[in-house]
Motif scaffolding. Structure first.
Motif, short mmCIF file in Angstrom:
data_model
loop_
_atom_site.label_atom_id
_atom_site.label_comp_id
_atom_site.label_asym_id
_atom_site.label_seq_id
_atom_site.Cartn_x
_atom_site.Cartn_y
_atom_site.Cartn_z
N THR A 91 0.83 -1.21 0.00
CA THR A 91 0.00 0.00 0.00
C THR A 91 0.86 1.25 0.00
N TRP A 92 1.93 1.21 0.81
CA TRP A 92 2.81 2.37 0.90
C TRP A 92 3.40 2.69 -0.46
N LEU A 93 3.95 1.64 -1.15
CA LEU A 93 4.56 1.84 -2.46
C LEU A 93 3.52 2.37 -3.44
N PHE A 94 2.34 1.74 -3.43
CA PHE A 94 1.32 2.13 -4.40
C PHE A 94 0.84 3.56 -4.13
N GLY A 95 0.69 3.89 -2.83
CA GLY A 95 0.28 5.24 -2.48
C GLY A 95 1.28 6.27 -2.98
N ASN A 96 2.57 5.97 -2.77
CA ASN A 96 3.61 6.88 -3.27
C ASN A 96 3.50 7.05 -4.77
N LEU A 97 3.27 5.92 -5.46
CA LEU A 97 3.19 5.93 -6.92
C LEU A 97 2.09 6.89 -7.37
N VAL A 98 0.89 6.71 -6.76
CA VAL A 98 -0.25 7.55 -7.16
C VAL A 98 0.03 9.01 -6.86
N THR A 99 0.57 9.29 -5.65
CA THR A 99 0.89 10.68 -5.30
C THR A 99 1.85 11.29 -6.31
N ALA A 105 4.82 5.46 -17.83
CA ALA A 105 5.71 4.31 -17.66
C ALA A 105 5.10 3.20 -16.79
N PRO A 106 4.49 3.52 -15.64
CA PRO A 106 4.06 2.43 -14.76
C PRO A 106 3.11 1.45 -15.46
N GLN A 107 2.10 1.99 -16.15
CA GLN A 107 1.15 1.10 -16.80
C GLN A 107 1.82 0.30 -17.90
N SER A 108 2.68 0.98 -18.68
CA SER A 108 3.35 0.28 -19.78
C SER A 108 4.20 -0.86 -19.24
N ILE A 109 4.92 -0.58 -18.15
CA ILE A 109 5.78 -1.63 -17.58
C ILE A 109 4.93 -2.76 -17.01
N ALA A 110 3.77 -2.39 -16.45
CA ALA A 110 2.87 -3.44 -15.95
C ALA A 110 2.46 -4.36 -17.10
N ILE A 111 2.13 -3.77 -18.26
CA ILE A 111 1.74 -4.58 -19.42
C ILE A 111 2.92 -5.45 -19.86
N LEU A 112 4.12 -4.84 -19.90
CA LEU A 112 5.32 -5.58 -20.29
C LEU A 112 5.51 -6.82 -19.42
N MET A 113 5.44 -6.62 -18.11
CA MET A 113 5.68 -7.74 -17.20
C MET A 113 4.56 -8.77 -17.30
N ALA A 114 3.33 -8.29 -17.41
CA ALA A 114 2.21 -9.22 -17.54
C ALA A 114 2.40 -10.08 -18.79
N LEU A 117 13.04 -5.82 -15.33
CA LEU A 117 13.18 -5.31 -13.96
C LEU A 117 14.13 -4.13 -13.92
N LEU A 118 15.21 -4.20 -14.73
CA LEU A 118 16.15 -3.08 -14.76
C LEU A 118 15.46 -1.83 -15.28
N ILE A 119 14.67 -2.00 -16.34
CA ILE A 119 13.95 -0.84 -16.88
C ILE A 119 13.02 -0.27 -15.82
N MET A 120 12.33 -1.21 -15.13
CA MET A 120 11.41 -0.76 -14.11
C MET A 120 12.16 0.01 -13.02
N ALA A 121 13.32 -0.51 -12.63
CA ALA A 121 14.09 0.16 -11.58
C ALA A 121 14.51 1.55 -12.04
N GLN A 122 14.96 1.64 -13.31
CA GLN A 122 15.41 2.95 -13.80
C GLN A 122 14.28 3.95 -13.82
N LEU A 123 13.10 3.51 -14.31
CA LEU A 123 12.04 4.46 -14.56
C LEU A 123 11.12 4.67 -13.37
N MET A 124 11.02 3.64 -12.50
CA MET A 124 9.94 3.71 -11.53
C MET A 124 10.33 3.81 -10.07
N ILE A 125 11.59 3.53 -9.73
CA ILE A 125 11.91 3.59 -8.30
C ILE A 125 11.67 4.99 -7.76
N GLY A 126 11.92 5.99 -8.59
CA GLY A 126 11.63 7.36 -8.18
C GLY A 126 10.16 7.55 -7.84
N PHE A 127 9.29 6.86 -8.59
CA PHE A 127 7.86 7.00 -8.37
C PHE A 127 7.40 6.27 -7.10
#
Lengths: 388, 396
Positions: free
Chosen positions: A34-42, A354-363, B238-248
């Motif tokens: 929740t903490w990570l996701f909350g940060n993401l949305v903020t 990026a977040p949604q695109s990466i989610a699709i990539l991983m899925a 995962l590397l791409i995710m780390a580069q682009l998303m850890i900040g988020f």
């Protein structure tokens, strides 16, 4: 004194403690997520990026080399092209790597010293290289050094090699009756399977040799040949030809596609060769001796005694290699082939979230991995049931 | 003659195969020899050797990487000596003949590494690096012998020596006006990421493996999901995710970590899933009777894990861990794909230098980098196979 089963106090009761511990653990995990996701949305809100998947319907705004994809098509279509390319490389790569791997594995068990050494050198060289270097090397030091398309070399008119496209002769349906013929071939396959099943039943009932491969293959061949002549040759060998700076007809592969495919195949084949060699060697020596004692020919010994058992040992590690090959196809990023990862990065680069695109990539990769795991588990279970 | 008849021409088919393969091998060897000694222009490697090794590390501070290399060589040598001696003891208990490693058997065991060092020395332009390499080698060799002499009861602290050595190397590189890791590059960065990755991923992987064997269903499910998820996606995603998303993923008040740290986080998470599976294999290999015997002695759950199960399980996973380290070392080339300045990226940039651009020199640089990885991986995998036989992994 009657023995009374008293429950220990709750803080010492193992049943209570177990539930409590699991609750705590679950709470901890949920809290972190929740903490990570909350940060993401903020964070996304702050920089004004959307958090939904509406961007999928926007125009992509970039072209994909070597496909018909146009910039006006949607992001969703771009993802589809990416995953199709990944599946194409992985699928063809798995088939070719298995063929090469089995060949090398068998050669490394040859009684010929030179052949054995050659197979070992091949395996030990490529296996110990990082796959990314293999891919980059095949691309930049082999494929890109081929002649330019203007002076492409042709081999017997069947293969055209240039540093931009590689054209192979491939069978292709042609003419008005092509659809009918494809349908006919499909029916032929069904008929062949039916005949094979029937022969297996006959074999079980009477003990007569089943020869199901011969029967089934024969039926398919007859259907294919008769249909081909009856419909006026709807299936032809399509030769590649150079038109301007393009190769048309046949199977035209882009340079980076060819490089990725070749690199993945020669790299993964080394692991498959080791698995094949190991599994054949793992079959108990007594089995071979028993086959010899029964006066089976060396082909029969291989076909009916050694290979079925070796295959059973080989399936789980082979599945692992198929998974690796699929995941390694993501390394095409380094040579600019638009498979799933490269496509996703380009999509992100064009300003999509990026977040949604990466989610699709991983899925996407998870679905691919899980389906390969599913298929091989099914095969494995079937083989194991036969075992004992 | 008799040998040739028995091994090359014992049947018509084999005769044909011998001729075909012999011809092909001879042709390949000839092509390779002419490439290496005649047609290839190695100037690009010679001039960029320092760049390939340490990237843009401050040229006035080059003594730091050398000192770090020395510390690493000594600590790895000590640890290898201790592990080797322990493995030899196990082999002796199992009644296997244990050939003593000697200086004479070293060339046969380590010829890829020796070849690598010869090649590297051949590329140097001054004399100093040759002597420094020799010094590091001698120090490492002495450390191996010293490690073998360490009393048996201290051997289980071998890994601590290695970790301390690694930390010491980082301190030497960084502390007191050195270069922080964001400025590291070349092979040096690959080695750092590989070591840091395995050292940090191991405890995490151990925890995940224990969680997967837990009797608490919730803990087990979380662990299975973790393992299957991170094993199901490619490292590069995962590397791409780390580069682009850890900040988020961090609160806005926190500064996102540097690129190197982000890559390291992705690698640690990825590796821990694989290490968890390796450790689980080790845990499953401990016979049930061991646990039951410990329970019969009235040992507590914790001390059974700590004194009975883990020591046996962890010993059994050493070879597999070496294998995992090799694949991690090779995976560090993926830093190329996220534009960190690793050895593959460096080799790519050298081919666009003014003097070398547009000459197709990838065909010269890439084989060098590839050979580097090959020599290290090949010798390590041979050593781990040797260790495996000695420890009797998979043999009951």
């Amino acid at each position: 004194m009657a023995s009374v089963t008293t429950r220990p106090p709750p803080w010492r009761d193992v049943r209570v403690l177990r539930v409590l511990l699991q609750l705590l653990f679950a709470l901890g995990v949920v809290a972190v997520v929740t903490w990570l996701f909350g940060n993401l949305v903020t964070n996304l809100d702050q920089i004004g990026l959307s958090t939904d998947f509406d961007f999928l319907d926007q125009p992509a705004g970039f072209q994909i080399l070597g496909s018909d994809f146009r910039a006006s098509q949607t992001v969703r279509d771009a993802f589809v092209v990416g995953i199709t390319n990944t599946i194409s490389v992985a699928g063809i790569g798995i088939v070719l790597a298995t063929l090469l791997g089995v060949l090398v594995g068998v050669l490394s068990l040859s009684s010929n010293w030179l052949v054995r050494k050659a197979a070992t050198i091949y395996v030990e060289t490529l296996r110990n290289l990082p796959p990314l270097i293999v891919i980059v090397f095949v691309f930049s030091a082999v494929i890109l050094q081929l002649p330019r398309i203007q002076e492409a070399s042709e081999w017997f008119g069947l293969v055209i090699v240039s540093n931009r496209t590689i054209g192979l002769t491939a069978p292709a349906f042609e003419g008005d009756s092509a659809g009918t013929y494809a349908l006919l071939l499909g029916l032929g396959v069904v008929a062949a399977i039916a005949v094979a099943v029937w022969r297996t039943r006959v074999h079980r009932a009477t003990g007569a040799p089943h020869r199901r491969v011969l029967w089934g293959g024969g039926v398919l061949l007859v259907v294919a040949v008769v249909g081909w002549f009856a419909l006026g040759g709807p299936l032809v060998l399509d030769r590649p030809q150079i038109v301007g700076v393009q190769i048309e007809d046949g199977w035209a592969m882009n340079a980076n596609y060819a490089a990725l495919l070749i690199a993945l195949v020669i790299y993964t084949a080394t692991y498959i060769a080791e698995i094949v060699r190991g599994s054949i060697q793992a079959v108990d020596h007594g089995q071979t001796e028993a086959a010899d004692a029964l006066a089976l020919s060396s082909f029969q010994r291989l076909r009916f005694v050694v290979l079925p058992q070796a295959f059973r040992i080989a399936v789980p590690p082979l599945a692992n290699q198929y998974l690796n090959l699929t995941k390694n196809s993501s390394l095409a990023l380094a040579i600019g082939f638009f498979e799933l990862t490269q496509t996703t990065l380009t999509i992100i680069g064009n300003g999509n979230p990026a977040p949604q695109s990466i989610a699709i990539l991983m899925a996407g990769y998870l679905v691919l991995s899980l389906s390969i795991a599913l298929v091989t588990n099914l095969v494995n279970r079937r083989l194991q049931l036969v075992a004992r | 003659m008799r040998w040739a008849r028995a091994n090359l021409f014992n049947s018509p088919l084999n005769g044909v195969l011998t001729v075909v393969f012999g011809g092909f091998l001879a042709w390949a060897a000839y092509r390779m020899a002419t490439f290496v000694f005649v047609s290839a222009d190695w100037e690009i490697v010679r001039r960029n050797l320092t760049l390939l090794m340490v990237g843009r590390f401050d040229r006035d501070q080059l003594w730091r990487p050398w000192a770090a290399l020395l510390i690493l060589a000594v600590s790895i040598g000590l640890t290898a000596g201790m592990v080797g001696a322990a493995a030899a003891d196990v082999a002796r208990q199992r009644g296997l003949p244990v050939a003593k490693g000697s200086l004479r058997s070293a060339p046969r065991r380590f010829w890829p590494l020796i070849l690598l060092i010869v090649v590297l020395v051949a590329f140097t332009r001054t004399v100093a690096p040759t002597f420094l390499i020799l010094g590091v080698l001698v120090a490492g060799g002495v450390a191996v012998v010293a490690g073998q002499r360490v009393p048996a009861r201290l051997r289980r602290f071998g890994w601590i020596v290695f970790v301390l050595g690694f930390v010491g190397a980082i301190v030497v590189l960084w502390a007191g006006g050195g270069v922080p890791w964001d400025g590291w590059g070349g092979l040096h960065l690959n080695i750092f990421i590989a070591f840091a990755g395995i050292i940090l991923a191991f405890p995490l992987g151990l925890l995940v493996a224990l969680a997967r064997r837990s009797s608490l269903p919730v803990v087990r499910v979380v662990s299975v999901v973790y393992i299957e998820f991170f094993r199901g996606v490619p490292l590069i995603s995962l590397l791409i995710m780390a580069q682009l998303m850890i900040g988020f993923l961090l609160p806005p008040s926190m500064d996102p970590p540097s690129l190197v740290v982000r890559a390291l986080i992705a690698i640690v998470i990825f590796e821990s899933a694989y290490i968890a599976e390796i450790v689980r294999g080790g845990l499953q290999a401990v016979p049930r009777g061991q646990v039951e015997a410990a329970q019969a002695l009235g040992m507590s759950q914790f001390s059974i894990a700590r004194r009975i199960v883990l020591p046996q399980a962890l010993r059994a996973v050493i070879p597999a861990m070496v294998g995992q380290f090799i694949s991690l070392f090779q995976d560090t080339t993926l830093l190329y794909a996220i534009s960190l300045f690793d050895v593959l990226t460096v080799s790519d940039t050298t081919t666009s230098q003014d003097a070398f651009v547009g000459r197709g020199l990838q065909a010269v640089v890439l084989p060098c980098v590839a050979f580097l990885f090959w020599a290290v991986s090949y010798s390590m995998s041979r050593e781990s196979r040797r260790l495996e036989t000695r420890l009797g992994v998979g043999v009951r």
